[in-house]
Each structure stands twice: as C-alpha cells, then as structure tokens.
Design a protein around this motif. Structure first.
Motif, short mmCIF file in Angstrom:
data_model
loop_
_atom_site.label_atom_id
_atom_site.label_comp_id
_atom_site.label_asym_id
_atom_site.label_seq_id
_atom_site.Cartn_x
_atom_site.Cartn_y
_atom_site.Cartn_z
N GLU A 1 5.68 -5.63 -0.88
CA GLU A 1 4.62 -4.64 -0.76
C GLU A 1 5.15 -3.44 0.03
OE1 GLU A 1 0.12 -4.14 1.13
OE2 GLU A 1 0.99 -6.14 0.86
N LYS B 1 7.15 -6.96 3.35
CA LYS B 1 6.17 -5.88 3.45
C LYS B 1 6.73 -4.71 4.23
CE LYS B 1 1.40 -4.89 4.85
NZ LYS B 1 0.14 -5.45 5.40
N ASP C 1 5.62 -1.04 5.97
CA ASP C 1 4.43 -0.32 6.43
C ASP C 1 4.33 1.07 5.82
OD1 ASP C 1 3.67 -2.43 8.03
OD2 ASP C 1 4.69 -1.65 9.83
#
Length: 448
Positions: free
Chosen positions: A398, A414, A416
């Motif tokens: 992500e 992930k 940010d």
C-alpha cells in the motif's frame, strides 16, 4: 407483428467438416458462438419462447444456450425430424413459430421480422426466406405462382426439371409457421426420398395439399451463409466484421483503417473515439467518448473512460478499468486493475490486481508482483503518487497518496502518505578497477 412469436433453433448437427471436438455451432464469430448470434437475433423480436434442439453429448452447447430449454435429437433423421424433437415445447403454442439454424449466424432481426410479418399478414401456413445467388446450382428452388406470387413448392436441386433448374430464387432454410397447425404439418411429412430423411422443406407441399397458402420473402444472399467448414467460418467473420465496423462509424467512432480493426459483437465505442490501425477488441469492451485507441493495441473485457489515451501496443486484459483522461502507453499490460482518472502508466509496465490512484504516475518498467505462486495479492497506489522507473511493487503493498518511490526500488508493506522510499543498495565505486581488469584478462587470454 402482433401475434406471439416462439423460436426453434436447430443445433444438433455434428459439423464433421469443421474437424473439431467442439460442436460446430459453438465456434465463434466476432467473439460469440454462432448459436448465440441466432438466439440474440430472435430475442430482438421479443420471442416469448426459444427452444434449442441439440444432439447427444453436447453439454457445452446446453450450457451456452441456458436458460433456454433444450431438446435432444437422438437420431439425426432430417430437419423436420429435428424440429419435432421439440414437440413437447411446441404443444399449445399460438401465433408464429420461427425455425432457425444455429450455423447461420448472419440473419438480422430486421430480416426475420419481415418474414414473420409476411406470414402473419396473409395468415399463411408457412413463410420461407429465399435469396437469389448468381449461381443457384446446389440450392433448393422456390417455385412461385406467376399470378399470385404465392409459394407453391420447394424443389431440391437434384430433383429439378429443366424449367425449374432455371429458377434462381433459392431456399435459405429459414421458415416461419402458423403455430396452431405446425405439428400436424410436420407429422404429415414422410421420408420417401433417396436419403430416407424427413425434410422440413416438404412442409410447403403438405400445407398446399391441405388447401393452405405459403409465401416466400426475399433476403440478401450475404445473410444466408451457413457455416459448415473453417473457410465458411472465416467468410462469416468477414461479413460480420464489415457490419460491425460500419455500425461503429455510423454511431460516431473514427476507424482510420477499418479493415485492420477487429471488433466483437458486443463492442461499445463512444462518440468521437478514434481507433488507429491494427487494434483488436475482444468480448466485453466499452470505450467512452473522445478516447484514442492507438495502433496494435488489444482490449478484452475491460472498461475505458472518456478522453483516455491507450497504446500503441497496449494490452488491457479482463477486469481492467481505465478512468477518464488516463494514459496507458506502449507495451503496458493492465489486468484486473483500476487506473483512476488522470493517472499515467506510459511505458513498459505490468499492473495487475491493483489500484492506481487519480493522477498517479507509474514510471517505465514498473511491475506489480501480484502472484506468489499460490495466491494473488493486491497493490494499492494512492492518488498523486510517483513510482520511479524499474520499480517492483511486491504485493500486498500500500503506497500512500503523494508518496514517491525512487527508481529501481523493490517495495513491500505500507508506505505513508507523501513519504519518499528508496531501497537501492549503497553505491560502491573502485577507481581504475575496470582498466586493471582488462589488462589482467588480456594477459590470461592473449586477446586484445
């Protein structure tokens, strides 16, 4: 057409000349099985019931025509015998019954409606579609009354006398019956002929002997093509492609070189779409207004929004959804992924099982590593993110909105929002090493 219409589609033929394990009528024209072309044409006439006569051991065909009921012709004893295989479905019908052939996929709904209307308007027992080939040799002749114009007989080519052989009005095979007396007419047909078969064409003689009228309706020969071989399948494809291209252009799309563009029966092109040469549209493609599909692209089971720019040499696989104003460039493959509005995937990339957020930019050579050998995993790229060239995104991953991935990175997990990620190894430089290496190798090999 005011009376009810029912349809019988004959699809039991083995198609031995196709030399295929697949039932003949399951072979595709413009991306759709021939039998489904025939069923869809009848559906445009609001048929209340469509029945399909199949042969033994044709499970794929039965599945393809569902939910329409099927009836099995166990012994292939002629066309009238085939229609009577559906007798249980014919019982109690009123109005019109149209008999179609699943290996004749080019008849239009407009033509079939003319046939039904002609039968209905004159309350004829039988109506037959006929055509006028340049050379009628081999076709059954439609004999009509010179005074009334009514159909008096269908005579097979081998049985024609000298006068009948000069007739160039020929039988297409497609018939419409008055439903109320159809079963009695068919059951009165005998098999006293050289092949010992029950011919549907004899329905005209039976009806006439019972004092009932019959009529013939003329149709363009191009619609009558029956497919019994691979060359005929190719001929049907060519005819249908010409129709689809013409319709697409009439509806507002530009095909720069129509003959090099291949469409599917369900292809939907918006207004002011431009399609460059050598583009292939597989089944299930919808393209929005003002989009450009550049040369040598291949699209299948996908949706492309308005004002998008696709190709050249792009491949959109099933499940691809391309947003408005998005760009998918050369040698880019998209599979089961959403590329949102204004996003760019311009060069040499693979995006699969993923979302690319609005206005994100995917650098050249980027791939989503979506398969671990057992499972497919998802990649989510946020809006406005920038993925540097030659990056590998190992799913599940992500990437937040506005994040930047440095070129050559391998990314997991992930990231940010608005972060910078670099996963390159630290640079190592050894001055003069290359020259020393070459000197060493020359000394070992004697090569300059």
């Amino acid at each position: 057409m005011s009376l009810e219409l029912s349809v019988v589609v004959l699809a039991a033929g083995m198609g031995t000349r196709m030399k295929s394990a697949l039932p003949k009528v399951m072979h595709k024209v413009a991306g759709k099985p021939m039998v489904n072309h025939v069923i869809d044409a009848a559906a445009k006439l609001d048929a209340v019931k469509t029945m399909v006569v199949v042969g033994p051991d044709m499970p794929k065909l039965v599945e393809a025509v569902a939910p329409h009921p099927t009836f099995e012709q166990t012994n292939r004893l002629g066309t009238a015998h085939a229609v009577l295989a559906a007798k249980d479905g014919l019982l109690g019908l009123t109005g019109n019954v149209l008999v179609l052939y699943a290996d004749s996929p080019l008849f239009t709904a407009e033509t079939l409606k003319r046939l039904v209307d002609a039968r209905e308007e004159g309350d004829h027992s039988v109506a037959v579609l006929g055509f006028r080939p340049d050379d009628p040799t081999g076709y059954g002749r439609l004999v009509t009354d010179g005074k009334t114009g009514m159909l008096t007989a269908i005579v097979e080519d081998k049985e024609c006398d000298d006068a009948q052989r000069l007739i160039n009005f020929c039988n297409s095979g497609v018939m419409c019956f008055r439903a109320e007396d159809m079963i009695a007419t068919l059951e009165a047909i005998d098999n006293t002929n050289a092949k010992g078969e029950y011919y549907l064409t004899d329905a005209v003689e039976v009806a006439r002997n019972n004092g009932k009228s019959c009529v013939a309706v003329e149709v363009d020969e191009a619609e009558t093509l029956g497919v019994n071989s691979r060359p005929q399948l190719a001929a049907a494809e060519a005819i249908l492609q010409d129709r689809l291209r013409t319709n697409a252009m009439n509806e507002g799309a530009t095909l720069i070189d129509p003959a090099s563009v291949f469409l599917s029966a369900d292809t939907k092109l918006g207004r002011d779409v431009i399609v460059e040469p050598n583009v292939v549209f597989g089944p299930g493609v919808t393209v929005g207004d003002n989009t450009v599909i550049k040369a040598f692209s291949h699209l299948e089971s996908c949706v492309v929004g308005q004002g998008a720019d696709i190709g050249p040499y792009a491949r959109l696989r099933p499940g691809a959804e391309i947003g408005d104003g998005a760009k998918v460039g050369n040698f880019v493959e998209i599979k089961k992924a959403i590329v949102e509005d204004g996003a760019k995937v311009n060069h040499l990339s693979y995006i699969g099982d993923a979302r690319v957020g609005a206005k994100a930019n995917i650098g050249a050579g980027t791939i989503t590593c979506n398969y671990d050998g057992y499972r497919k995993q998802h990649t989510d790229i946020g809006a406005g993110a920038f993925i540097g060239s030659n990056s590998s995104l190992v799913a599940p991953v992500e990437i937040g909105d506005g994040a930047i991935v440095g070129a050559g990175s391998t990314v997991t997990g992930k990231i940010d929002k608005d972060a910078l990620v670099l996963t390159r190894a630290e640079r190592t430089e050894k001055p003069g090493w290359a020259a020393a290496f070459r000197d060493k190798m020359r000394a070992l090999t004697g090569k300059k």
